[in-house]
Design a protein around this motif. Structure first.
Motif, mmCIF file in Angstrom:
data_model
loop_
_atom_site.group_PDB
_atom_site.id
_atom_site.type_symbol
_atom_site.label_atom_id
_atom_site.label_comp_id
_atom_site.label_asym_id
_atom_site.label_seq_id
_atom_site.Cartn_x
_atom_site.Cartn_y
_atom_site.Cartn_z
ATOM 1 N N TYR A 62 42.201 49.451 38.186
ATOM 2 C CA TYR A 62 40.831 49.136 38.583
ATOM 3 C C TYR A 62 40.817 48.619 40.016
ATOM 4 C CZ TYR A 62 39.707 48.839 33.544
ATOM 5 O OH TYR A 62 39.543 49.090 32.210
ATOM 6 N N VAL A 63 39.624 48.656 40.615
ATOM 7 C CA VAL A 63 39.381 47.943 41.861
ATOM 8 C C VAL A 63 38.294 46.913 41.562
ATOM 9 C CG1 VAL A 63 37.664 49.599 42.736
ATOM 10 C CG2 VAL A 63 38.905 48.154 44.330
ATOM 11 N N VAL A 64 38.456 45.697 42.102
ATOM 12 C CA VAL A 64 37.460 44.643 41.916
ATOM 13 C C VAL A 64 36.290 44.950 42.847
ATOM 14 C CG1 VAL A 64 36.980 42.179 42.057
ATOM 15 C CG2 VAL A 64 39.256 42.958 41.335
ATOM 16 N N VAL A 65 35.122 45.155 42.256
ATOM 17 C CA VAL A 65 33.932 45.514 43.028
ATOM 18 C C VAL A 65 33.171 44.273 43.466
ATOM 19 C CG1 VAL A 65 31.721 46.743 42.926
ATOM 20 C CG2 VAL A 65 33.754 47.740 41.862
ATOM 21 N N ILE A 82 36.867 36.145 34.904
ATOM 22 C CA ILE A 82 37.731 35.869 36.060
ATOM 23 C C ILE A 82 39.037 35.209 35.618
ATOM 24 C CG2 ILE A 82 37.930 34.452 38.145
ATOM 25 C CD1 ILE A 82 34.933 34.963 38.599
ATOM 26 N N ALA A 83 39.001 34.421 34.549
ATOM 27 C CA ALA A 83 40.200 33.734 34.065
ATOM 28 C C ALA A 83 41.298 34.719 33.661
ATOM 29 C CB ALA A 83 39.852 32.838 32.885
ATOM 30 N N LEU A 84 40.949 35.952 33.345
ATOM 31 C CA LEU A 84 41.953 36.950 32.959
ATOM 32 C C LEU A 84 42.616 37.624 34.155
ATOM 33 C CD1 LEU A 84 40.128 38.714 29.992
ATOM 34 C CD2 LEU A 84 41.968 37.032 29.883
ATOM 35 N N LEU A 85 42.001 37.508 35.328
ATOM 36 C CA LEU A 85 42.549 38.161 36.517
ATOM 37 C C LEU A 85 43.643 37.304 37.142
ATOM 38 C CD1 LEU A 85 39.305 39.518 38.209
ATOM 39 C CD2 LEU A 85 40.946 40.764 36.795
ATOM 40 N N PRO A 86 44.580 37.948 37.837
ATOM 41 C CA PRO A 86 45.650 37.179 38.483
ATOM 42 C C PRO A 86 45.113 36.375 39.669
ATOM 43 C CG PRO A 86 45.836 39.501 39.049
ATOM 44 C CD PRO A 86 44.739 39.385 38.029
ATOM 45 N N ASP A 87 45.798 35.277 39.982
ATOM 46 C CA ASP A 87 45.445 34.483 41.168
ATOM 47 C C ASP A 87 45.493 35.381 42.394
ATOM 48 O OD1 ASP A 87 45.167 32.190 39.662
ATOM 49 O OD2 ASP A 87 47.188 31.458 40.105
ATOM 50 N N GLY A 115 37.729 44.083 46.354
ATOM 51 C CA GLY A 115 38.571 45.138 46.897
ATOM 52 C C GLY A 115 39.996 45.136 46.379
ATOM 53 N N SER A 116 40.408 44.080 45.667
ATOM 54 C CA SER A 116 41.760 44.047 45.096
ATOM 55 C C SER A 116 41.912 45.153 44.055
ATOM 56 C CB SER A 116 42.038 42.704 44.410
ATOM 57 O OG SER A 116 42.117 41.655 45.314
ATOM 58 N N ARG A 117 43.105 45.687 43.985
ATOM 59 C CA ARG A 117 43.425 46.670 42.952
ATOM 60 C C ARG A 117 44.253 45.962 41.891
ATOM 61 N NH1 ARG A 117 45.768 51.841 44.362
ATOM 62 N NH2 ARG A 117 47.579 50.600 44.868
ATOM 63 N N VAL A 118 43.855 46.137 40.635
ATOM 64 C CA VAL A 118 44.549 45.492 39.532
ATOM 65 C C VAL A 118 44.877 46.518 38.451
ATOM 66 C CG1 VAL A 118 43.544 43.198 39.922
ATOM 67 C CG2 VAL A 118 42.384 44.798 38.419
ATOM 68 N N ARG A 119 45.909 46.218 37.698
ATOM 69 C CA ARG A 119 46.315 47.075 36.571
ATOM 70 C C ARG A 119 46.209 46.260 35.292
ATOM 71 N NH1 ARG A 119 51.358 50.293 37.633
ATOM 72 N NH2 ARG A 119 49.743 51.708 38.392
ATOM 73 N N ARG A 120 45.575 46.863 34.265
ATOM 74 C CA ARG A 120 45.459 46.217 32.957
ATOM 75 C C ARG A 120 46.392 46.910 31.973
ATOM 76 N NH1 ARG A 120 40.839 48.085 29.722
ATOM 77 N NH2 ARG A 120 42.469 49.367 28.843
ATOM 78 N N VAL A 121 47.205 46.119 31.305
ATOM 79 C CA VAL A 121 48.042 46.593 30.204
ATOM 80 C C VAL A 121 47.886 45.568 29.088
ATOM 81 C CG1 VAL A 121 50.347 47.210 29.427
ATOM 82 C CG2 VAL A 121 49.687 47.675 31.788
ATOM 83 N N MET A 122 47.288 45.972 27.979
ATOM 84 C CA MET A 122 47.074 45.092 26.825
ATOM 85 C C MET A 122 46.433 43.759 27.229
ATOM 86 S SD MET A 122 50.363 45.929 24.436
ATOM 87 C CE MET A 122 49.655 45.069 23.063
ATOM 88 N N TYR A 135 46.349 41.469 33.302
ATOM 89 C CA TYR A 135 46.041 42.066 34.596
ATOM 90 C C TYR A 135 47.061 41.625 35.629
ATOM 91 C CZ TYR A 135 41.516 43.325 32.641
ATOM 92 O OH TYR A 135 40.523 43.879 31.867
ATOM 93 N N THR A 136 47.507 42.573 36.453
ATOM 94 C CA THR A 136 48.419 42.269 37.565
ATOM 95 C C THR A 136 47.868 42.921 38.828
ATOM 96 O OG1 THR A 136 49.771 44.211 37.026
ATOM 97 C CG2 THR A 136 50.485 42.092 36.125
ATOM 98 N N LEU A 137 48.149 42.292 39.965
ATOM 99 C CA LEU A 137 47.732 42.858 41.255
ATOM 100 C C LEU A 137 48.611 44.048 41.608
ATOM 101 C CD1 LEU A 137 47.071 39.715 43.467
ATOM 102 C CD2 LEU A 137 45.396 41.406 42.733
ATOM 103 N N LEU A 138 48.006 45.074 42.171
ATOM 104 C CA LEU A 138 48.740 46.226 42.670
ATOM 105 C C LEU A 138 48.878 46.080 44.184
ATOM 106 C CD1 LEU A 138 46.975 49.088 40.679
ATOM 107 C CD2 LEU A 138 49.244 48.136 40.269
ATOM 108 N N PRO A 139 49.965 46.622 44.732
ATOM 109 C CA PRO A 139 50.133 46.537 46.203
ATOM 110 C C PRO A 139 49.111 47.398 46.938
ATOM 111 C CG PRO A 139 51.977 47.693 45.168
ATOM 112 C CD PRO A 139 51.059 47.250 44.088
#
Length: 60
Positions: A9-12, A36-41, A46-53, A56-60
């Protein structure tokens, strides 16, 4: 696609306690609302994140 499959995903935007996410591979699809509590610090607009189960983790 199963629950354990990664989804990118991208954070809009941020709206109160929630972030609005757009699937990267579906730019015209519906936005997904996530607490927001589920997203990484460090996640910002515009941040790109990956969700698995629901993790959420930030993508480079």
């Amino acid at each position: 696609m199963g629950f354990a499959d990664p989804v990118d995903y991208v954070v809009v935007s941020f709206e109160g306690d929630y972030a609005m996410l757009q699937k990267i591979d579906e730019p015209n699809g519906e936005l997904t609302q996530v607490a927001i509590a589920l997203l990484p610090d460090g996640a910002t607009d515009g941040s790109r994140v990956r969700r698995v189960m629901l993790e959420y983790t930030l993508l480079p």
